[in-house]
Scaffold this active site. Sequence first.
Site, PDB file in Angstrom:
ATOM      1  N   PHE A   1      55.620  64.137  33.160  1.00 23.44           N
ATOM      2  CA  PHE A   1      55.521  65.379  32.400  1.00 23.44           C
ATOM      3  C   PHE A   1      54.755  66.457  33.148  1.00 23.44           C
ATOM      4  O   PHE A   1      55.150  67.616  33.159  1.00 23.44           O
ATOM      5  CB  PHE A   1      54.866  65.122  31.037  1.00 23.44           C
ATOM      6  CG  PHE A   1      55.816  64.547  30.041  1.00 23.44           C
ATOM      7  CD1 PHE A   1      56.788  65.345  29.458  1.00 23.44           C
ATOM      8  CD2 PHE A   1      55.767  63.212  29.690  1.00 23.44           C
ATOM      9  CE1 PHE A   1      57.686  64.833  28.550  1.00 23.44           C
ATOM     10  CE2 PHE A   1      56.662  62.679  28.780  1.00 23.44           C
ATOM     11  CZ  PHE A   1      57.616  63.485  28.209  1.00 23.44           C
TER      12      PHE A   1
ATOM     13  N   VAL B   1      54.744  57.866  47.634  1.00 23.17           N
ATOM     14  CA  VAL B   1      53.535  58.385  48.273  1.00 23.17           C
ATOM     15  C   VAL B   1      52.582  57.233  48.551  1.00 23.17           C
ATOM     16  O   VAL B   1      52.313  56.404  47.676  1.00 23.17           O
ATOM     17  CB  VAL B   1      52.844  59.421  47.356  1.00 23.17           C
ATOM     18  CG1 VAL B   1      51.516  59.867  47.949  1.00 23.17           C
ATOM     19  CG2 VAL B   1      53.775  60.610  47.122  1.00 23.17           C
TER      20      VAL B   1
ATOM     21  N   GLU C   1      52.772  49.955  18.317  1.00 24.73           N
ATOM     22  CA  GLU C   1      54.223  50.137  18.305  1.00 24.73           C
ATOM     23  C   GLU C   1      54.959  48.901  18.818  1.00 24.73           C
ATOM     24  O   GLU C   1      55.959  48.470  18.248  1.00 24.73           O
ATOM     25  CB  GLU C   1      54.594  51.396  19.113  1.00 24.73           C
ATOM     26  CG  GLU C   1      54.143  52.653  18.372  1.00 24.73           C
ATOM     27  CD  GLU C   1      54.295  53.957  19.137  1.00 24.73           C
ATOM     28  OE1 GLU C   1      54.339  55.005  18.481  1.00 24.73           O
ATOM     29  OE2 GLU C   1      54.348  53.932  20.372  1.00 24.73           O
TER      30      GLU C   1
END
Lengths: 420, 420
Positions: A22, A87, A178
Amino acid sequence: MNSTALPAGGRPEEVLILGGGFAGLTCAKELSDPRFHVTLVDRWNHHLFQPLLYQVATAGLSTTEIAQPLRSILADHKNVTTLMDEVTQIDLEKKTVLTKERTLVYDHLVIALGAKTGFFGRNEWEPFTFGLKSLEDAMHIRREVLLAFEKAEAANDPAETARLLTMVVVGGGPTGVEMSGSLAELAKVVLRDDFRRIDPTQAHVHLIEAGPKLLPMFSEGLTRYTREHLEDIGVSVHLNCPVKEVGKGYVIAGEQRIEADIIIWAAGVEASPVTRTLAGVPLDRGGRIQVQPDLSLPGYPQVYAAGDLVSLTDVKGVRVPGVCPAAIQMGQHIAKVITKGDRIPYAYWDKGSMATIGRKAAVAMFKGMNFRGFFAWLMWLFVHLLFLVGMRNRAAVFLHWVWSYFTWQRGARIIMPRQQ
Amino acid sequence: MNSTALPAGGRPEEVLILGGGFAGLTCAKELSDPRFHVTLVDRWNHHLFQPLLYQVATAGLSTTEIAQPLRSILADHKNVTTLMDEVTQIDLEKKTVLTKERTLVYDHLVIALGAKTGFFGRNEWEPFTFGLKSLEDAMHIRREVLLAFEKAEAANDPAETARLLTMVVVGGGPTGVEMSGSLAELAKVVLRDDFRRIDPTQAHVHLIEAGPKLLPMFSEGLTRYTREHLEDIGVSVHLNCPVKEVGKGYVIAGEQRIEADIIIWAAGVEASPVTRTLAGVPLDRGGRIQVQPDLSLPGYPQVYAAGDLVSLTDVKGVRVPGVCPAAIQMGQHIAKVITKGDRIPYAYWDKGSMATIGRKAAVAMFKGMNFRGFFAWLMWLFVHLLFLVGMRNRAAVFLHWVWSYFTWQRGARIIMPRQQ
């Protein structure tokens, strides 16, 4: 290296963004100014919508529905080049980034490599547990959970069957709540009629939390509601129960020893290990970068960090949490600082928190207001569809949710081979 | 071993079905008579809709949309037990089947293990090619194709780039035609705007066929149309061009040597290798079982074979092809023979043939009538949705097709790790 029209009189400045989550993706999208050439590096070719990862792990959604290729998201951003590469090291002095395949140089660097599952220094537990941070993790859990039921159906020893049908989730935050709710519903409802020798409703899901309550960021009423609702749908909730040992096929939590092959670790995260390669930069215990108020690194004004690998108490004195809205805001903030050159401090805008507890129930908190039950669940669905990238994914996920709601079926109960 | 009510006065007869493809699954569904207890064994937990496998391989659909758990399909068939296990050997004398995990006994046996990619005795070519028979194969092709574009974007040597962007499909049957058309559209339209250093429309898709025409089962007009349409969308079609050699990164076909890493082998299939363990049973060159007219094995009236591993010229003198409708019909036929004890011969009912050639075009043949173009393509969509198992999968696939039709996007362009 790119076909973007250059500004009159010079080469564009090179912005290198590490990570397409994000934070990194938002930052790349906001840097549409042709003064900049942006390179976005990610080890995968896709942006992953992590909040719905648990639904992939529990066979509700398929992998492609919560992931979108970075290239296609950025197809119209002609000044952005996407590279699939991993990376390995950042050299702030030489202004270079080493990857598996090449060396990249930058004028501005944005480190947004995210977090991975953390074990509070007990890394020896990792081989016995499943994390839930990547599509790979989710597919791994899905396969092992579905295989456990298959093996139980074929087993002849009752103790073996019981062990195969026991699942442990460690960590009482949103992911743990959840996961455990979704696993309990999978066993007790979705699979109910599908076996002949075992009764899937006899499966046992344990949720283990070291602290005194679940979802500690929520109000007392909501955390109690969460616990009661989880127990109603068949989850055994253990509070004040720190994990003391994890080994092959068992976990010792508090005074209890639980025999289980499936131990899902949702108890903590730590920053991407690449942060450890940043010589001289202050990190917290979880490897998170202690950034300046404008999100740059101390002593390196052209280098920024964003998202889950940032440790920051913002200008208003608020500790910035490792959640999607914070990552998006940081990505936007850095794009603004780079574009305008104006070093304004970042302030976290709390958009509230929410978590589902199985089907039809959720808890949510916005600006001091509390919501729970069916209405909170509808809010949760709506917000998650809204944040999901790609109209097609939204439509597909919506379809699956409506379908599952009415049929109690899950569409992704497919065991894929380990080596593929 | 099961909770089905037994018929008065005896144990049910054990029907063992090997393979959960169209033949085995249909047979299991039709054997609802409680006189029988049915065990269905498959190495995976799902039924796979093979006709759409090429769309998974080319990132149009996700794996879960063309697969459905065998258990959930058979949930209401209480006399059927599903086992996930791999068959290794069949002993017709001892009436036992060996699997990786156990030994199974039977009163009636149905061998429906299907086919695998075949190399006409040139098995040394296998490591350099991709087959397309399983979800695993499709995921493998999807990953390697998407990775080839990623590597090409990062490559600096033009020859390397050209090799990475060359894809070869061997075999001009329906699978080869559908794969090559879909690959060409992927490169030339879907990915068009997503790269900065390479031009994906420069990718080169070759379709190689040893014989003089594509889709030889169709009329002259349709095969010519197929070739012209494929060439229109950018596929290089090579006819009369038998493959002479395949090695790492190249294929030699006819007089031509093509440098490519992605070589998809759609030129032939052979029966599951388990048929080679059937002592004394006549097989054809592809390992297919030469069955009696009622689909039983010569000398073993309680053992039947169905689907792609059967070699049969039926009672009407028609050579039964290795297609879904034939597999379904054979499964039904065997269930009828077992249930009624009446050894009627099997007769293939030709429902016609069809193949897509990229978006908006297909060829189809029914009862001597030929169809082509957009209308044939709509027929193809309709028939494939109809045969797809599971309402939810139908809805999801329909949604994706409508979406892709209008946007030219593909929803499954996700590179998953090799080790998962």
